[in-house]
Design a protein around this motif. Sequence first.
Motif, PDB file in Angstrom:
ATOM      1  N   SER A  12      47.694  32.267  33.752  1.00  0.00           N
ATOM      2  CA  SER A  12      46.765  32.469  34.864  1.00  0.00           C
ATOM      3  C   SER A  12      45.339  32.048  34.497  1.00  0.00           C
ATOM      4  N   GLU A  13      45.194  31.479  33.291  1.00  0.00           N
ATOM      5  CA  GLU A  13      43.866  31.047  32.811  1.00  0.00           C
ATOM      6  C   GLU A  13      42.858  32.186  32.972  1.00  0.00           C
ATOM      7  N   SER A  14      43.291  33.355  32.577  1.00  0.00           N
ATOM      8  CA  SER A  14      42.456  34.545  32.748  1.00  0.00           C
ATOM      9  C   SER A  14      41.391  34.653  31.667  1.00  0.00           C
ATOM     10  N   ALA A  63      43.326  29.998  37.216  1.00  0.00           N
ATOM     11  CA  ALA A  63      44.429  29.069  37.496  1.00  0.00           C
ATOM     12  C   ALA A  63      44.568  28.829  38.999  1.00  0.00           C
ATOM     13  N   VAL A  75      40.708  35.259  37.281  1.00  0.00           N
ATOM     14  CA  VAL A  75      41.805  34.284  37.257  1.00  0.00           C
ATOM     15  C   VAL A  75      41.252  32.903  37.591  1.00  0.00           C
ATOM     16  N   TRP A 127      44.872  30.838  42.552  1.00  0.00           N
ATOM     17  CA  TRP A 127      45.964  31.808  42.425  1.00  0.00           C
ATOM     18  C   TRP A 127      45.517  33.216  42.798  1.00  0.00           C
ATOM     19  N   ASN A 128      44.239  33.425  42.873  1.00  0.00           N
ATOM     20  CA  ASN A 128      43.747  34.763  43.227  1.00  0.00           C
ATOM     21  C   ASN A 128      42.688  34.607  44.314  1.00  0.00           C
ATOM     22  N   ASN A 160      48.649  32.399  28.384  1.00  0.00           N
ATOM     23  CA  ASN A 160      47.648  32.612  29.424  1.00  0.00           C
ATOM     24  C   ASN A 160      47.848  31.705  30.647  1.00  0.00           C
ATOM     25  N   PRO A 194      46.699  39.755  30.730  1.00  0.00           N
ATOM     26  CA  PRO A 194      46.842  38.449  31.392  1.00  0.00           C
ATOM     27  C   PRO A 194      46.360  37.279  30.539  1.00  0.00           C
ATOM     28  N   GLY A 196      42.767  39.926  38.449  1.00  0.00           N
ATOM     29  CA  GLY A 196      44.111  39.988  37.869  1.00  0.00           C
ATOM     30  C   GLY A 196      44.349  41.391  37.336  1.00  0.00           C
TER      31      GLY A 196
END
Lengths: 320, 104
Positions: A127-129, A78, A76, A85-86, A125, A120, A10
């Motif tokens: 993106s659950e980073s 999420a 990331v 997502w990544n 949060n 991020p 991220g």
Amino acid sequence: MANLLWLQGGACSGNTMSFLNAEEPSAVDLVTDFGINILWHPSLGVELGDNMKALMESCVSGETDLDIFVFEGSVVNAPNGTGEWNRFAGKPMKEWVRLLSDKAQFVVALGDCATYGGIPAMAPNPSESEGMQFLKRERGGFLGPDFVAKSGLPVINIPGCPAHPDWVTQILVAVASGRAGDLTLDEFQRPKTFFSSFTQTGCTRNMHFAYKVSATEFGQRKGCLFYDLGCRGPMTHSPCNRILWNRQSSKTRAGMPCLGCTEPEFPFFDLEPGTLFKTQTVMGVPKDLPTGVDKKGYIKLTGAAKAASPEWAEEDMFVV
Amino acid sequence: MSDSDDKIRKQAEKLLKDGLKTEVFPRAYTQEQIQDVLTRIRQSDGSLEQRLIIGGFTLYPIEDEDIEQACETCMYYLVHRRYCELPELDVPVEAEWSCRLWRI
């Protein structure tokens, strides 16, 4: 020869841009003078698609030695912990991060997002980073609190938004040249060589700090930025005023308050309105005092310093 | 500059001595309160009187929780010029005066 692989999660590429501007040593010096073989880098790597995937798989299988794994950007997770997502080269990036970290002699987290989660990871949060081995101040992060690379060292954190280019290349050189043992890390796993002193150390506005003369507006050449404009220089660990940016200046020298980007809590106060570039106070006293100073001492010191301040401290002066 | 400062300082002192009612309380302790006071000053006619009223000036230091809030120790105070440099107030003062935007 030390093999280096660099990936981004991220990320905004800010640390890559910074790295490419390094001068002492430069990114090219790493290859030509210090024996670093850059297997792949998002902006420098030649391989694409299946070839890139094969390269990473060969690191994971052990066919290619992975000496230094550099990760830029947050990990990331999420959605719902899947990391979908990544995605990168056929799987969630976080899976590559785990596989490569387990194989690398040294793991380097570069920039605030990779080290502590950074922007991020600020609330909420989405993106659950998280950082490689921290989430803000909490030790653990993606790799867990007990992770150590093959060398026996935990993740080497080089924070900053971005990190100064020379912090990056000098640490990479230390690792590649077998001097990693000289790197002593602090409680947030930052190399002490760079992160023991404060951003304020070397600031040209220190005389205004000492005499408690405040800058009240941007662009003023006199005055300390801590008292009113939210500067975090007195409580942030970085050598920004010792190892200058572009060999010329620093944020505070140029009149820009330090944002504290090398500390795990960055960005502070989750960027709530009214908190950026504004010193937060409780009953008129700064909420965050210079490290090691208590409220009573601060008030006493301020009274004495203001009473002793010379006339020149109130005058505009060239401080860049 | 100094003569002009003295003139305005004396004018402010006279207004306060003559009983100008200023908004000494509540003190502006939170970010929201500070912003409210600053916004009101910006939206006022900008006269010396309005700055003194909304700023909550007094000719003596206000003390709260053992902290004396005198201009003398405030970050916006220029010791030698005897001047409040907060852009919204921008007024010559005396060391022992006080206002509700005090910060150290």
